[in-house]
Design an enzyme around this catalytic site. Sequence first.
Site, PDB file in Angstrom:
ATOM      1  N   TYR A 135      43.325  34.829  34.516  1.00 44.21           N
ATOM      2  CA  TYR A 135      45.108  34.837  34.535  1.00 44.21           C
ATOM      3  C   TYR A 135      45.191  35.062  36.293  1.00 44.21           C
ATOM      4  O   TYR A 135      44.565  35.708  36.855  1.00 44.21           O
ATOM      5  CB  TYR A 135      44.955  36.705  33.765  1.00 44.21           C
ATOM      6  CG  TYR A 135      46.580  36.805  33.928  1.00 44.21           C
ATOM      7  CD1 TYR A 135      47.908  36.211  33.514  1.00 44.21           C
ATOM      8  CD2 TYR A 135      46.637  37.601  34.231  1.00 44.21           C
ATOM      9  CE1 TYR A 135      49.079  36.844  33.158  1.00 44.21           C
ATOM     10  CE2 TYR A 135      48.831  38.305  34.595  1.00 44.21           C
ATOM     11  CZ  TYR A 135      49.086  38.002  34.118  1.00 44.21           C
ATOM     12  OH  TYR A 135      50.869  38.145  34.576  1.00 44.21           O
ATOM     13  N   ASP A 149      40.868  33.954  43.250  1.00 42.57           N
ATOM     14  CA  ASP A 149      42.102  35.432  42.440  1.00 42.57           C
ATOM     15  C   ASP A 149      41.411  35.999  42.201  1.00 42.57           C
ATOM     16  O   ASP A 149      40.862  36.533  41.643  1.00 42.57           O
ATOM     17  CB  ASP A 149      42.542  34.527  41.573  1.00 42.57           C
ATOM     18  CG  ASP A 149      43.562  35.838  40.888  1.00 42.57           C
ATOM     19  OD1 ASP A 149      44.087  36.974  41.530  1.00 42.57           O
ATOM     20  OD2 ASP A 149      44.100  35.208  40.022  1.00 42.57           O
ATOM     21  N   LYS A 182      46.737  45.230  42.844  1.00 46.71           N
ATOM     22  CA  LYS A 182      46.337  46.063  42.430  1.00 46.71           C
ATOM     23  C   LYS A 182      45.934  46.624  43.916  1.00 46.71           C
ATOM     24  O   LYS A 182      46.699  47.446  44.264  1.00 46.71           O
ATOM     25  CB  LYS A 182      45.124  45.193  41.584  1.00 46.71           C
ATOM     26  CG  LYS A 182      45.760  44.807  40.728  1.00 46.71           C
ATOM     27  CD  LYS A 182      44.912  44.226  39.164  1.00 46.71           C
ATOM     28  CE  LYS A 182      45.699  43.799  38.284  1.00 46.71           C
ATOM     29  NZ  LYS A 182      45.717  42.272  37.697  1.00 46.71           N
TER      30      LYS A 182
HETATM   31  C1  LIG Z   1      46.621  41.300  37.706  1.00 47.10           C
HETATM   32  C2  LIG Z   1      46.388  39.962  37.661  1.00 47.10           C
HETATM   33  C3  LIG Z   1      47.532  39.323  38.436  1.00 47.10           C
HETATM   34  C4  LIG Z   1      48.549  39.440  38.132  1.00 47.10           C
HETATM   35  O1  LIG Z   1      48.950  40.733  39.520  1.00 47.10           O
HETATM   36  P1  LIG Z   1      50.543  40.776  39.079  1.00 47.10           P
HETATM   37  O2  LIG Z   1      50.646  42.052  40.150  1.00 47.10           O
HETATM   38  O3  LIG Z   1      50.250  41.949  37.825  1.00 47.10           O
HETATM   39  O4  LIG Z   1      51.522  39.977  39.798  1.00 47.10           O
HETATM   40  C5  LIG Z   1      46.992  38.106  38.916  1.00 47.10           C
HETATM   41  N1  LIG Z   1      45.371  37.303  39.129  1.00 47.10           N
HETATM   42  C6  LIG Z   1      44.759  38.560  38.563  1.00 47.10           C
HETATM   43  C7  LIG Z   1      43.165  38.150  38.407  1.00 47.10           C
HETATM   44  C8  LIG Z   1      44.978  39.510  37.707  1.00 47.10           C
HETATM   45  O5  LIG Z   1      44.484  40.005  37.537  1.00 47.10           O
END
Ligand SMILES: *Cc1c(COP(=O)(O)O)cnc(C)c1O
Length: 429
Positions: free
Chosen positions: A144, A239, A267
């Site tokens: 994701y 990511d 995060k």
């Molecule tokens: C949570 C997450 C996102 C998206 O971040 P948001 O602040 O919710 O837009 C993207 N990549 C990874 C790996 C994530 O865990």
Amino acid sequence: MIYKRSSALFDEAKKYIPGGVNSPVRAFNAVGGDPIFIKSAKGAYLYDEDGNQLIDYIASWGPMILGHAFQPVVNAVIEKTKNGTSFGTPTEIETEIAKLAVEMVPNIDKIRFVNSGTEACMSAVRLARGYTDREKIIKFAGCYHGHSDSFLIQAGSGAVTFGSPNSPGVTKGTAQDTLLANYNNLKSVEDLIDANPKEIACIILEPVAGNMGCIPPTREFIEGLRKLCDDNDILLIFDEVMTGFRLAKGGAQEYLNIKADIVTFGKVIGGGLPVGAFAASSKIMSYLAPEGPVYQAGTLSGNPLAMAAGLAMLTELNTQSDIYDSLAEKTEYLHKGFQKVVDENALTAQINCVGSMISIHFCENEVNDFTSAAEGNNETFKKYFHGMLERGVYLPPSAFETYFLNTELTHEDLDTTIQAFADLAPELK
Ligand SMILES: *Cc1c(COP(=O)(O)O)cnc(C)c1O
């Protein structure tokens, strides 16, 4: 436990907010029942609207690595607020946090702050496309990267040629530019590169996956990706929205000892306020406006309150040397306790664990990609989730999420959690 007030609040919320939530993962759609409304949190505990205390394994989906209402972060935000909440001009604190992040994370010279992980990944891909002058990207099933169009793609039968949109509203044109490979499967990546010579701008992945439960990359896979990128002039994007400042000070790059070309954050970097960021070498970042031609902007990007929270968080992580070892020790303790319960009750379950990330899949075979993760028995997971909740343990309400441990969890909390699982285990056979 009683959740009367939570349920009433949820009914009211559903009247005005689609599905009653501002992000789908918060709803309990995958496990059934109503979500719990939280009133406050401190350390390792959540306190809900009905007065229940819950041991929290979500940590706001990652950010609260030092526990809830961490005093230095709270104080930093309160102090900063007194000077005004936003100016739309540069502020000194943006440079302070940028400098610290660049010091902590390997292989990056410059960093741009945004408001979410979604924005960070979206912008990183645009930068990769601008830099390479290529249009296609490779992502992995089950990873994701936020909810921007390019990432909401699943495998069509012809994944080697075209992706197919996974959400209504994503155009076929966009979907075509996202190629889908399988996690821990280098061959699936090689095939895509062979079928699209000199067309692929970047490969983006979660260096340790957390959005299909916790799945570590194999050494061969992660090193192979680096080499494929080098050989084919493709940028490798880590990511690290989840893993950044969580697996180590320097995130997964440091933890795995692999260099990425662009890194995204979210995060933890915001300490619980809305912050995302992307970073790379000066050479790559020079393509970004206003220095270069790739456009990216944000009215509230680098917001002083968000930067104050993030700076307080990173400062703590940078100065307290034992945080990551202590988190890993606690996670390993939980892992061992859970494994013992699994073995003693002969449960069909796989536990994956990396650093402070851990998850359990109720399936027969080792979980190393999306296909194997999807084999989990969701009926068992539902019973497990609700059984743990009933015993005061708040887990992610989906089998496709990892748990995030925080430093405030005590071994007593972990024992309570393991005991809850042990009590519940006979029902999970
Ligand atoms: C949570 C997450 C996102 C998206 O971040 P948001 O602040 O919710 O837009 C993207 N990549 C990874 C790996 C994530 O865990």
